[in-house]
Design a protein around this motif. Structure first.
Motif, PDB file in Angstrom:
ATOM      1  N   UNK A  97      21.297 -16.292 -17.626  1.00 46.83           N
ATOM      2  CA  UNK A  97      20.617 -17.084 -18.244  1.00 46.83           C
ATOM      3  C   UNK A  97      19.239 -17.472 -17.114  1.00 46.83           C
ATOM      4  N   UNK A  98      19.736 -17.755 -16.107  1.00 51.75           N
ATOM      5  CA  UNK A  98      18.805 -18.077 -14.844  1.00 51.75           C
ATOM      6  C   UNK A  98      17.945 -16.956 -14.517  1.00 51.75           C
ATOM      7  N   UNK A  99      18.390 -15.634 -14.654  1.00 51.13           N
ATOM      8  CA  UNK A  99      17.478 -14.677 -14.257  1.00 51.13           C
ATOM      9  C   UNK A  99      16.872 -14.017 -15.403  1.00 51.13           C
ATOM     10  N   UNK A 100      16.649 -14.516 -16.699  1.00 50.97           N
ATOM     11  CA  UNK A 100      16.231 -14.177 -17.783  1.00 50.97           C
ATOM     12  C   UNK A 100      14.502 -13.833 -17.448  1.00 50.97           C
ATOM     13  N   UNK A 101      13.854 -14.803 -16.851  1.00 50.55           N
ATOM     14  CA  UNK A 101      12.546 -14.817 -16.574  1.00 50.55           C
ATOM     15  C   UNK A 101      12.060 -13.541 -15.646  1.00 50.55           C
ATOM     16  N   UNK A 102      13.227 -13.378 -14.606  1.00 47.49           N
ATOM     17  CA  UNK A 102      13.077 -12.167 -13.852  1.00 47.49           C
ATOM     18  C   UNK A 102      13.150 -11.131 -14.100  1.00 47.49           C
ATOM     19  N   UNK A 103      14.186 -10.750 -15.319  1.00 42.15           N
ATOM     20  CA  UNK A 103      14.466  -9.549 -16.190  1.00 42.15           C
ATOM     21  C   UNK A 103      13.068  -9.083 -16.811  1.00 42.15           C
ATOM     22  N   UNK A 104      12.690 -10.252 -17.363  1.00 42.32           N
ATOM     23  CA  UNK A 104      11.314 -10.029 -18.321  1.00 42.32           C
ATOM     24  C   UNK A 104      10.229  -9.534 -17.197  1.00 42.32           C
ATOM     25  N   UNK A 105       9.916 -10.223 -15.936  1.00 45.62           N
ATOM     26  CA  UNK A 105       8.887  -9.851 -15.096  1.00 45.62           C
ATOM     27  C   UNK A 105       9.215  -8.433 -14.576  1.00 45.62           C
ATOM     28  N   UNK A 106      10.474  -8.094 -14.058  1.00 43.33           N
ATOM     29  CA  UNK A 106      10.665  -6.807 -13.761  1.00 43.33           C
ATOM     30  C   UNK A 106      10.285  -5.732 -14.684  1.00 43.33           C
ATOM     31  N   UNK A 107      10.767  -6.006 -15.940  1.00 44.70           N
ATOM     32  CA  UNK A 107      10.459  -4.932 -16.962  1.00 44.70           C
ATOM     33  C   UNK A 107       8.804  -4.707 -17.016  1.00 44.70           C
ATOM     34  N   UNK A 108       8.197  -5.895 -17.365  1.00 46.81           N
ATOM     35  CA  UNK A 108       6.783  -5.642 -17.350  1.00 46.81           C
ATOM     36  C   UNK A 108       6.033  -4.944 -16.202  1.00 46.81           C
ATOM     37  N   UNK A 109       6.524  -5.178 -14.984  1.00 48.24           N
ATOM     38  CA  UNK A 109       6.066  -4.442 -13.997  1.00 48.24           C
ATOM     39  C   UNK A 109       6.526  -2.882 -13.885  1.00 48.24           C
ATOM     40  N   UNK A 110       7.375  -2.488 -14.685  1.00 52.50           N
ATOM     41  CA  UNK A 110       7.490  -1.183 -15.087  1.00 52.50           C
ATOM     42  C   UNK A 110       6.842  -0.594 -16.361  1.00 52.50           C
ATOM     43  N   UNK A 111       6.179  -1.657 -16.853  1.00 52.07           N
ATOM     44  CA  UNK A 111       5.411  -1.016 -18.229  1.00 52.07           C
ATOM     45  C   UNK A 111       6.382  -1.320 -19.264  1.00 52.07           C
ATOM     46  N   UNK A 112       7.280  -2.027 -19.296  1.00 48.96           N
ATOM     47  CA  UNK A 112       8.359  -2.064 -20.670  1.00 48.96           C
ATOM     48  C   UNK A 112       8.292  -3.572 -20.910  1.00 48.96           C
ATOM     49  N   UNK A 113       8.268  -3.574 -22.313  1.00 48.49           N
ATOM     50  CA  UNK A 113       8.185  -4.939 -23.114  1.00 48.49           C
ATOM     51  C   UNK A 113       9.861  -4.996 -23.234  1.00 48.49           C
ATOM     52  N   UNK A 114      10.386  -6.154 -22.871  1.00 49.74           N
ATOM     53  CA  UNK A 114      11.854  -6.186 -22.518  1.00 49.74           C
ATOM     54  C   UNK A 114      12.464  -7.603 -23.659  1.00 49.74           C
ATOM     55  N   UNK A 115      13.235  -7.178 -24.487  1.00 49.75           N
ATOM     56  CA  UNK A 115      13.876  -8.231 -25.238  1.00 49.75           C
ATOM     57  C   UNK A 115      15.257  -8.719 -24.528  1.00 49.75           C
ATOM     58  N   UNK A 116      15.524  -9.992 -24.182  1.00 50.35           N
ATOM     59  CA  UNK A 116      16.780 -10.267 -23.326  1.00 50.35           C
ATOM     60  C   UNK A 116      17.566 -11.136 -24.196  1.00 50.35           C
ATOM     61  N   UNK A 117      18.963 -10.867 -24.344  1.00 51.63           N
ATOM     62  CA  UNK A 117      19.889 -11.702 -25.156  1.00 51.63           C
ATOM     63  C   UNK A 117      20.967 -11.788 -24.219  1.00 51.63           C
ATOM     64  N   UNK A 118      21.358 -13.097 -23.678  1.00 49.92           N
ATOM     65  CA  UNK A 118      22.383 -13.098 -22.616  1.00 49.92           C
ATOM     66  C   UNK A 118      23.811 -12.755 -23.354  1.00 49.92           C
ATOM     67  N   UNK A 119      23.858 -12.661 -24.583  1.00 49.97           N
ATOM     68  CA  UNK A 119      25.399 -12.400 -25.166  1.00 49.97           C
ATOM     69  C   UNK A 119      25.743 -13.480 -25.853  1.00 49.97           C
TER      70      UNK A 119
END
Length: 93
Positions: A10-32
């Protein structure tokens, strides 16, 4: 491109989204912890599953949905931001 990440912290959710955005990917994140994850995957071009942070039931549900809709799945044990970056770079290559 749209991708979906299942698992992770959960604490890395924003980092996951930003990393994907930098790669040109729109990321949906579900922690399970969400219910009925497969319904929310939608029209993603890739599903990434961090297996050490997701329940077996959620993994089975997503795998079944991805197989039925011809969506490639990458299952990775580690749940770090660098692991996500490698997965996205490998798919875009």
């Amino acid at each position: 491109m749209c991708a979906t990440l299942i698992g992770g912290m959960d604490r890395l959710k924003r980092d996951y989204i930003n990393t994907a955005r930098n790669s040109g990917v729109d990321l949906k994140v579900f922690t399970g912890k969400e219910n009925r994850i497969a319904d929310k995957v939608g029209n993603s071009k890739l599903v990434i599953v961090f297996t050490n942070k997701v329940s077996h039931a959620a993994r089975r549900e997503v795998m079944s949905y991805a197989k039925a809709n011809d969506i490639p799945v990458q299952m990775l044990h580690s749940c770090g931001v660098s692991t996500l970056r490698q997965a996205l770079d490998g798919f875009n290559a």
